[in-house]
Scaffold this motif. Structure first.
Motif, mmCIF file in Angstrom:
data_model
loop_
_atom_site.group_PDB
_atom_site.id
_atom_site.type_symbol
_atom_site.label_atom_id
_atom_site.label_comp_id
_atom_site.label_asym_id
_atom_site.label_seq_id
_atom_site.Cartn_x
_atom_site.Cartn_y
_atom_site.Cartn_z
ATOM 1 N N GLY A 12 1.675 145.539 129.876
ATOM 2 C CA GLY A 12 1.107 146.588 130.643
ATOM 3 C C GLY A 12 2.088 147.062 131.635
ATOM 4 O O GLY A 12 1.591 148.230 132.277
ATOM 5 N N SER A 43 5.985 148.719 132.825
ATOM 6 C CA SER A 43 6.786 149.965 132.641
ATOM 7 C C SER A 43 8.202 149.595 132.565
ATOM 8 O O SER A 43 8.495 149.089 133.620
ATOM 9 C CB SER A 43 6.464 151.098 133.592
ATOM 10 O OG SER A 43 5.048 151.393 133.336
ATOM 11 N N VAL A 85 3.954 154.252 119.240
ATOM 12 C CA VAL A 85 4.076 154.352 120.752
ATOM 13 C C VAL A 85 3.691 155.580 121.351
ATOM 14 O O VAL A 85 3.675 155.886 122.574
ATOM 15 C CB VAL A 85 5.687 154.352 120.790
ATOM 16 C CG1 VAL A 85 6.215 153.011 120.469
ATOM 17 C CG2 VAL A 85 6.363 155.680 120.280
ATOM 18 N N ARG A 134 2.446 156.401 125.084
ATOM 19 C CA ARG A 134 2.805 155.496 125.759
ATOM 20 C C ARG A 134 4.330 155.753 126.285
ATOM 21 O O ARG A 134 4.736 155.197 127.406
ATOM 22 C CB ARG A 134 2.810 153.979 125.380
ATOM 23 C CG ARG A 134 1.190 153.604 125.217
ATOM 24 C CD ARG A 134 1.042 152.013 124.774
ATOM 25 N NE ARG A 134 1.998 151.934 123.430
ATOM 26 C CZ ARG A 134 2.849 151.009 123.267
ATOM 27 N NH1 ARG A 134 3.207 150.375 124.394
ATOM 28 N NH2 ARG A 134 3.416 150.759 122.022
ATOM 29 N N MET A 152 8.756 154.260 129.251
ATOM 30 C CA MET A 152 7.703 153.336 128.309
ATOM 31 C C MET A 152 6.972 152.897 129.409
ATOM 32 O O MET A 152 7.104 152.228 130.449
ATOM 33 C CB MET A 152 8.279 152.189 127.745
ATOM 34 C CG MET A 152 9.562 152.713 127.032
ATOM 35 S SD MET A 152 10.258 151.232 126.035
ATOM 36 C CE MET A 152 11.174 150.458 127.386
ATOM 37 N N ILE A 153 5.425 153.337 129.210
ATOM 38 C CA ILE A 153 4.402 152.636 129.944
ATOM 39 C C ILE A 153 3.397 151.936 129.176
ATOM 40 O O ILE A 153 3.417 152.097 127.896
ATOM 41 C CB ILE A 153 3.591 153.712 130.825
ATOM 42 C CG1 ILE A 153 3.039 154.703 129.800
ATOM 43 C CG2 ILE A 153 4.651 154.616 131.734
ATOM 44 C CD1 ILE A 153 1.940 155.602 130.352
ATOM 45 N N GLY A 154 2.703 150.937 129.869
ATOM 46 C CA GLY A 154 1.647 150.310 129.065
ATOM 47 C C GLY A 154 2.287 149.543 127.943
ATOM 48 O O GLY A 154 1.764 149.219 126.755
ATOM 49 N N LYS A 204 3.626 146.514 125.688
ATOM 50 C CA LYS A 204 2.766 145.208 125.016
ATOM 51 C C LYS A 204 3.647 144.455 124.502
ATOM 52 O O LYS A 204 5.004 144.436 124.353
ATOM 53 C CB LYS A 204 1.922 145.937 123.921
ATOM 54 C CG LYS A 204 1.061 147.070 124.327
ATOM 55 C CD LYS A 204 0.257 147.519 123.132
ATOM 56 C CE LYS A 204 -0.581 148.954 123.104
ATOM 57 N NZ LYS A 204 -1.001 149.397 121.995
ATOM 58 N N ASP A 236 6.157 145.024 121.764
ATOM 59 C CA ASP A 236 7.091 146.124 122.153
ATOM 60 C C ASP A 236 8.383 145.432 122.302
ATOM 61 O O ASP A 236 9.504 146.110 122.298
ATOM 62 C CB ASP A 236 7.029 147.016 123.190
ATOM 63 C CG ASP A 236 5.816 148.076 123.268
ATOM 64 O OD1 ASP A 236 4.908 148.350 124.063
ATOM 65 O OD2 ASP A 236 5.512 148.508 121.968
#
Length: 125
Positions: free
Chosen positions: A15, A17, A64, A67, A83-85, A87, A90
């Motif tokens: 979650g 960034s 992606v 996100r 890059m946010i969220g 996982k 990733d």
């Protein structure tokens, strides 16, 4: 010749960034576009994002989209990948590439002429 240096990787929680940067030097004035790819252990390198050198157009892998955001930094002659969220899936080494020609798909690795050394992104669950 073009030299690419990635930075900004690290360890984040699920979650979280990160913002990756790719600084370009050398003969950059006639580049067409930049791309971000990633490679997880035991997997093929895969496309993440593509952005024209002017920054006017960007495209993303479905995994992606929504996100990750690619952007062009005209002052620093660089591109960024916000890059946010994030996982756990990733997690990978992220590479930036540069291509001179508009021929071929920006999601196709062999269409790129130059590559950086990569930066590790690890997302813990």
């Amino acid at each position: 010749q073009v030299q690419l240096v990635e930075s900004g990787g690290g360890l984040v929680q699920d979650g979280g960034s990160l913002r990756l940067s790719c600084a370009a030097s050398g003969r950059t004035f006639d580049l067409y576009a930049m791309g971000w790819f990633r490679q997880a252990p035991g997997k093929e390198r895969e496309f993440v994002a593509h952005i024209t050198w002017s920054g006017s157009s960007a495209s993303y892998a479905d995994s992606v989209k929504g996100r990750f955001t690619a952007s062009r930094d005209n002052i620093r002659n660089a591109v960024h990948l916000q890059m946010i969220g994030l996982k756990p899936e990733d997690t990978a080494v992220y590479y930036c590439g540069a291509r001179r020609s508009a021929y071929g798909s920006g999601s196709y690795g062999p269409s790129y002429d130059y590559w950086g050394q990569g930066t590790q992104v690890t997302v813990s669950s």
